[in-house]
Design a protein around this motif. Structure first.
Motif, PDB file in Angstrom:
ATOM      1  N   LYS A   1      28.971  72.236  54.853  1.00  0.00           N
ATOM      2  CA  LYS A   1      28.204  73.408  55.286  1.00  0.00           C
ATOM      3  C   LYS A   1      28.183  73.533  56.806  1.00  0.00           C
ATOM      4  O   LYS A   1      27.177  73.892  57.390  1.00  0.00           O
ATOM      5  N   LYS A   2      29.302  73.207  57.433  1.00  0.00           N
ATOM      6  CA  LYS A   2      29.409  73.333  58.877  1.00  0.00           C
ATOM      7  C   LYS A   2      30.135  74.616  59.233  1.00  0.00           C
ATOM      8  O   LYS A   2      31.075  75.021  58.568  1.00  0.00           O
ATOM      9  N   SER A   3      29.682  75.239  60.295  1.00  0.00           N
ATOM     10  CA  SER A   3      30.355  76.392  60.866  1.00  0.00           C
ATOM     11  C   SER A   3      30.716  76.043  62.297  1.00  0.00           C
ATOM     12  O   SER A   3      30.236  75.063  62.863  1.00  0.00           O
ATOM     13  N   VAL A   4      31.583  76.843  62.871  1.00  0.00           N
ATOM     14  CA  VAL A   4      31.829  76.720  64.305  1.00  0.00           C
ATOM     15  C   VAL A   4      31.005  77.787  64.998  1.00  0.00           C
ATOM     16  O   VAL A   4      30.785  78.865  64.448  1.00  0.00           O
ATOM     17  N   ALA A   5      30.541  77.488  66.199  1.00  0.00           N
ATOM     18  CA  ALA A   5      29.609  78.391  66.859  1.00  0.00           C
ATOM     19  C   ALA A   5      30.010  78.612  68.307  1.00  0.00           C
ATOM     20  O   ALA A   5      30.605  77.751  68.955  1.00  0.00           O
ATOM     21  N   GLU A   6      29.649  79.781  68.799  1.00  0.00           N
ATOM     22  CA  GLU A   6      29.900  80.133  70.190  1.00  0.00           C
ATOM     23  C   GLU A   6      29.252  79.104  71.111  1.00  0.00           C
ATOM     24  O   GLU A   6      28.126  78.663  70.877  1.00  0.00           O
ATOM     25  N   GLY A   7      29.990  78.688  72.141  1.00  0.00           N
ATOM     26  CA  GLY A   7      29.460  77.767  73.122  1.00  0.00           C
ATOM     27  C   GLY A   7      29.768  76.308  72.873  1.00  0.00           C
ATOM     28  O   GLY A   7      29.479  75.454  73.723  1.00  0.00           O
TER      29      GLY A   7
ATOM     30  N   ALA B   1      40.891  84.546  65.064  1.00  0.00           N
ATOM     31  CA  ALA B   1      40.558  83.204  65.549  1.00  0.00           C
ATOM     32  C   ALA B   1      41.833  82.464  65.924  1.00  0.00           C
ATOM     33  O   ALA B   1      42.797  82.466  65.153  1.00  0.00           O
ATOM     34  N   ILE B   2      41.830  81.847  67.085  1.00  0.00           N
ATOM     35  CA  ILE B   2      42.967  81.055  67.534  1.00  0.00           C
ATOM     36  C   ILE B   2      42.637  79.580  67.370  1.00  0.00           C
ATOM     37  O   ILE B   2      41.604  79.110  67.858  1.00  0.00           O
ATOM     38  N   THR B   3      43.493  78.856  66.660  1.00  0.00           N
ATOM     39  CA  THR B   3      43.306  77.423  66.483  1.00  0.00           C
ATOM     40  C   THR B   3      43.211  76.741  67.850  1.00  0.00           C
ATOM     41  O   THR B   3      44.055  76.972  68.716  1.00  0.00           O
ATOM     42  N   PRO B   4      42.201  75.909  68.077  1.00  0.00           N
ATOM     43  CA  PRO B   4      42.062  75.245  69.379  1.00  0.00           C
ATOM     44  C   PRO B   4      43.242  74.320  69.674  1.00  0.00           C
ATOM     45  O   PRO B   4      43.959  73.891  68.763  1.00  0.00           O
ATOM     46  N   PRO B   5      43.462  73.982  70.935  1.00  0.00           N
ATOM     47  CA  PRO B   5      44.507  73.014  71.277  1.00  0.00           C
ATOM     48  C   PRO B   5      44.214  71.653  70.644  1.00  0.00           C
ATOM     49  O   PRO B   5      43.097  71.357  70.242  1.00  0.00           O
TER      50      PRO B   5
ATOM     51  N   ARG C   1      37.963  81.811  70.156  1.00  0.00           N
ATOM     52  CA  ARG C   1      39.009  81.030  70.832  1.00  0.00           C
ATOM     53  C   ARG C   1      38.367  80.059  71.814  1.00  0.00           C
ATOM     54  O   ARG C   1      37.178  80.191  72.158  1.00  0.00           O
ATOM     55  N   MET C   2      39.153  79.075  72.258  1.00  0.00           N
ATOM     56  CA  MET C   2      38.720  78.157  73.298  1.00  0.00           C
ATOM     57  C   MET C   2      39.050  78.753  74.652  1.00  0.00           C
ATOM     58  O   MET C   2      40.163  79.243  74.877  1.00  0.00           O
ATOM     59  N   LEU C   3      38.085  78.724  75.559  1.00  0.00           N
ATOM     60  CA  LEU C   3      38.287  79.254  76.902  1.00  0.00           C
ATOM     61  C   LEU C   3      37.514  78.373  77.874  1.00  0.00           C
ATOM     62  O   LEU C   3      36.293  78.264  77.771  1.00  0.00           O
ATOM     63  N   ARG C   4      38.250  77.719  78.788  1.00  0.00           N
ATOM     64  CA  ARG C   4      37.631  76.826  79.761  1.00  0.00           C
ATOM     65  C   ARG C   4      36.714  75.790  79.080  1.00  0.00           C
ATOM     66  O   ARG C   4      35.560  75.586  79.448  1.00  0.00           O
ATOM     67  N   ASN C   5      37.281  75.147  78.054  1.00  0.00           N
ATOM     68  CA  ASN C   5      36.633  74.057  77.327  1.00  0.00           C
ATOM     69  C   ASN C   5      35.377  74.483  76.562  1.00  0.00           C
ATOM     70  O   ASN C   5      34.565  73.652  76.170  1.00  0.00           O
TER      71      ASN C   5
ATOM     72  N   ARG D   1      33.063  83.559  71.650  1.00  0.00           N
ATOM     73  CA  ARG D   1      33.130  84.657  70.693  1.00  0.00           C
ATOM     74  C   ARG D   1      33.109  85.971  71.479  1.00  0.00           C
ATOM     75  O   ARG D   1      32.126  86.307  72.111  1.00  0.00           O
ATOM     76  N   ASP D   2      34.213  86.682  71.419  1.00  0.00           N
ATOM     77  CA  ASP D   2      34.280  88.026  71.984  1.00  0.00           C
ATOM     78  C   ASP D   2      34.210  89.042  70.860  1.00  0.00           C
ATOM     79  O   ASP D   2      34.372  88.700  69.681  1.00  0.00           O
TER      80      ASP D   2
END
Length: 255
Positions: free
Chosen positions: A6-12, A162-166, A244-248, A252-253
Motif C-alpha cells: 500500500k505504498k505510493s510515490v509522492a511529490e517531494g 511518469a518517467i522511471t527514475p535513474p 519525474r525526478m528533478l534535482r534529486n 509532480r507537474d
C-alpha cells in the motif's frame, strides 16, 4: 491475490526515499540511460456501481516490475504511427501525449497511443476499435486483421505521465492512457498471444490499490480516482499529472 504494501510515490520524495518505496518494483543498477517512450492502457469498466479497472500480474522473472499487477502496456514502437485508424486522437490529447519538446509530433502521439492498443491485445486479448475490414502488414497487428477490427483513437484519454527514475536497469517515459471497456470490439477468451500477463482481473479501483502493484501505479490510480469523482466522462484536455525526478526530488507537474 496477495495484498501489497500500500505504498505510493509522492511529490517531494528524495532519490533515496523513492528508491526505498520502489525497491520491490525495479531491479536497481545499470548504466545511465535515456528513458524510452512507453504506453500503458488503463481500461475502465463503468457498467456497475463502481468503476473497475483491468490489471494483470507480470511474471516473476521480469527485471521490470516482477510479479507486480500492472496495466497492459509496453515500449512504444514508432512504426505503430503508420497503422490506419478509423478515428484520430482528440486534438486536446494529441500533443500532451507526444510531449512538449523537440521530439514531439503527431506521429509520436499516434505511435504511443497505438502501442497502448496493440499491447492490450497482445497481453490481454482485448481488441479496441470498431468492427470492419482492416489491413496491415505489421506483425503486431495481425490479430486485428484476423478478427476484423479497425483500431480507434477517438475515445482515448491521457491521464498521467511518469518517467522511471535513474538507477534502474530499465527506464521508460510512460504515458498512462485510459479507455472504456465498451470500446472493446473483440475479447479473446484465452487472452492475448504473448502470455506476458497472468491472473487478469477486473476490480474496483479502491480494491485494485490493495494488490501487489508498483508504487507509481498506486499513485496513478489515486490520481484517476480523484479525476473520476469530478470528471466521470474523462473529458478531453483535462489537466493531468506528470511525475519525474528533478534535482534529486520527485516532482509532480500538471500538463
Amino acid at each position: 491475490m496477495a495484498v501489497g504494501e500500500k505504498k505510493s510515490v509522492a511529490e517531494g520524495m528524495t532519490r533515496t526515499e523513492l528508491d526505498k518505496a520502489e525497491s520491490k518494483d525495479f531491479a536497481l543498477g545499470g548504466k545511465p540511460m535515456r528513458p524510452r517512450d512507453a504506453a500503458t492502457l488503463i481500461l475502465l469498466d463503468r457498467s456497475g456501481s463502481d468503476v473497475k479497472v483491468l490489471l494483470g500480474r507480470r511474471h516473476h522473472k521480469h527485471a521490470f516490475m516482477p510479479g507486480r499487477f500492472v496495466f497492459p502496456g509496453g515500449r512504444t514502437d514508432p512504426h505503430d504511427s503508420r497503422v490506419a485508424t478509423v478515428t484520430t486522437l482528440p486534438p486536446e490529447e494529441e500533443m500532451r501525449i507526444a510531449g512538449h519538446h523537440a521530439r514531439a509530433s503527431r506521429a509520436r502521439a499516434r505511435a504511443i497511443a497505438l502501442s497502448a492498443i496493440r499491447e492490450t491485445y497482445e497481453e490481454a486479448g482485448l481488441l479496441i476499435g470498431e468492427r470492419g475490414a482492416f489491413a496491415s502488414t505489421r506483425p503486431g497487428w495481425q490479430g486485428f486483421v484476423e478478427h476484423g477490427v479497425s483500431p480507434s483513437l477517438e475515445r482515448l484519454r491521457f491521464v498521467a505521465r511518469a518517467i522511471t527514475p535513474p538507477g534502474r536497469v530499465r527506464r521508460f517515459d510512460t504515458r498512462f492512457i485510459a479507455a472504456w471497456r465498451d470500446d472493446v470490439a473483440v475479447a479473446l477468451p484465452d487472452g492475448g498471444p504473448t502470455n506476458e500477463l497472468e491472473e487478469l482481473c477486473w476490480l474496483p479501483v479502491e480494491e485494485a490499490k490493495t494488490l501487489e502493484i508498483p508504487a507509481i501505479t498506486r499513485t496513478v490510480l489515486e490520481e484517476l480516482q480523484a479525476r473520476l469523482a469530478t470528471d466521470p466522462e474523462l473529458r478531453p484536455g483535462a489537466p493531468a499529472p506528470f511525475y519525474r525526478m528533478l534535482r534529486n526530488r520527485f516532482v509532480r507537474d500538471t500538463i
